[in-house]
Design a protein around this motif. Structure first.
Motif, mmCIF file in Angstrom:
data_model
loop_
_atom_site.group_PDB
_atom_site.id
_atom_site.type_symbol
_atom_site.label_atom_id
_atom_site.label_comp_id
_atom_site.label_asym_id
_atom_site.label_seq_id
_atom_site.Cartn_x
_atom_site.Cartn_y
_atom_site.Cartn_z
ATOM 1 N N LYS A 69 59.421 49.620 20.875
ATOM 2 C CA LYS A 69 60.207 50.793 21.271
ATOM 3 C C LYS A 69 59.355 52.062 21.193
ATOM 4 O O LYS A 69 59.422 52.927 22.068
ATOM 5 C CB LYS A 69 61.443 50.950 20.382
ATOM 6 C CG LYS A 69 62.527 49.941 20.646
ATOM 7 C CD LYS A 69 63.692 50.139 19.683
ATOM 8 C CE LYS A 69 64.734 49.047 19.830
ATOM 9 N NZ LYS A 69 65.817 49.182 18.846
ATOM 10 N N GLY A 70 58.534 52.168 20.137
ATOM 11 C CA GLY A 70 57.647 53.327 19.996
ATOM 12 C C GLY A 70 56.640 53.408 21.141
ATOM 13 O O GLY A 70 56.344 54.486 21.659
ATOM 14 N N ILE A 71 56.127 52.254 21.566
ATOM 15 C CA ILE A 71 55.192 52.224 22.698
ATOM 16 C C ILE A 71 55.928 52.579 23.988
ATOM 17 O O ILE A 71 55.410 53.335 24.820
ATOM 18 C CB ILE A 71 54.508 50.848 22.789
ATOM 19 C CG1 ILE A 71 53.576 50.676 21.575
ATOM 20 C CG2 ILE A 71 53.732 50.701 24.084
ATOM 21 C CD1 ILE A 71 52.997 49.294 21.424
ATOM 22 N N PRO A 79 58.195 61.565 22.482
ATOM 23 C CA PRO A 79 57.590 61.429 21.152
ATOM 24 C C PRO A 79 57.949 60.054 20.570
ATOM 25 O O PRO A 79 59.077 59.592 20.717
ATOM 26 C CB PRO A 79 58.235 62.539 20.324
ATOM 27 C CG PRO A 79 58.924 63.426 21.300
ATOM 28 C CD PRO A 79 59.161 62.651 22.557
ATOM 29 N N ALA A 80 56.982 59.415 19.942
ATOM 30 C CA ALA A 80 57.206 58.085 19.368
ATOM 31 C C ALA A 80 57.943 58.216 18.040
ATOM 32 O O ALA A 80 57.367 58.628 17.039
ATOM 33 C CB ALA A 80 55.878 57.369 19.179
ATOM 34 N N SER A 81 59.219 57.874 18.028
ATOM 35 C CA SER A 81 60.011 57.988 16.806
ATOM 36 C C SER A 81 60.371 56.616 16.221
ATOM 37 O O SER A 81 60.918 56.542 15.140
ATOM 38 C CB SER A 81 61.292 58.782 17.072
ATOM 39 O OG SER A 81 62.079 58.134 18.052
ATOM 40 N N ALA A 87 53.295 55.986 16.979
ATOM 41 C CA ALA A 87 52.782 57.210 16.343
ATOM 42 C C ALA A 87 51.279 57.096 16.097
ATOM 43 O O ALA A 87 50.533 58.067 16.284
ATOM 44 C CB ALA A 87 53.519 57.474 15.040
ATOM 45 N N GLN A 88 50.805 55.903 15.698
ATOM 46 C CA GLN A 88 49.379 55.709 15.466
ATOM 47 C C GLN A 88 48.589 55.863 16.768
ATOM 48 O O GLN A 88 47.517 56.475 16.784
ATOM 49 C CB GLN A 88 49.120 54.321 14.857
ATOM 50 C CG GLN A 88 49.578 54.193 13.428
ATOM 51 C CD GLN A 88 49.498 52.756 12.925
ATOM 52 O OE1 GLN A 88 49.367 51.810 13.703
ATOM 53 N NE2 GLN A 88 49.592 52.590 11.611
ATOM 54 N N ILE A 89 49.116 55.323 17.835
ATOM 55 C CA ILE A 89 48.450 55.458 19.141
ATOM 56 C C ILE A 89 48.394 56.922 19.545
ATOM 57 O O ILE A 89 47.357 57.424 19.997
ATOM 58 C CB ILE A 89 49.172 54.608 20.213
ATOM 59 C CG1 ILE A 89 48.981 53.119 19.919
ATOM 60 C CG2 ILE A 89 48.676 54.959 21.619
ATOM 61 C CD1 ILE A 89 49.842 52.200 20.770
#
Length: 177
Positions: A69-71, A79-81, A87-89
């Motif tokens: 989901k973040g990707i 924004p990756a939540s 978030a790391q990417i």
């Protein structure tokens, strides 16, 4: 990947992954993850070890891991939540953007991309302008010559058009009259 005489099913597992912001298939299904394998028209699996995954960020995220989901959020420019991987990417991308050499490369790549996009837009705009001009010119040529073939010949010679293109423009212009 195989030596002579080796069994076809000895092929190594291979995955092809398409990460898309939309559903690239012409289906009503809005799955976020589609897994495809080779199958014959008769329903027999090829068992060649190939797998194609289509990850549709606009699909239904139910049952999708938080990491994916973040990707998906990154693919959709959000924004990756979810999870940590997105978030790391994003952090790594920011680090590369702001590093001396990475930042320069990033700017070169994005600059080249946007320059290509601008050039493509300009060329498209020029073509549309040329199309409009030709279509507006045809009634004047018809008024001068009153000869369809003469108009088509003028378009072919002066505008470097094929006969098919010239006839298409002629038809469009006469339909607008």
């Amino acid at each position: 990947m195989l030596t002579a005489g080796e069994n076809y099913q000895s092929l190594k597992e291979t995955y092809v992954i398409f990460l898309c912001p939309f559903n690239p298939l012409i289906t009503e299904q809005q799955r976020a993850v589609g897994h495809y394998q080779m199958i014959s028209e008769e329903g027999d699996y090829l068992n060649d070890g190939t797998h194609t995954l289509i990850l549709n960020a606009s699909g239904d995220w139910e049952g999708v891991s938080d990491e994916l989901k973040g990707i998906f959020q990154l693919v959709l420019r959000q924004p990756a939540s979810f999870g940590q991987l997105g978030a790391q990417i994003m952090d790594k991308i920011d680090e590369i953007k702001h590093s001396k050499t990475g930042g320069r490369k990033y700017m070169e790549l994005t600059g080249a991309f946007w320059q290509d996009a601008r050039n493509e837009g300009r060329n498209e705009g020029r073509k549309e302008g040329t199309d409009e001009t030709i279509i507006k010119l045809i009634p004047d040529l018809v008024a001068l010559t009153n000869d369809r073939q003469a108009v088509i010949k003028i378009l072919m010679n002066k505008m470097n058009l094929s006969q098919e293109q010239a006839e298409s423009y002629y038809k469009q212009a006469m339909e607008q009259e």
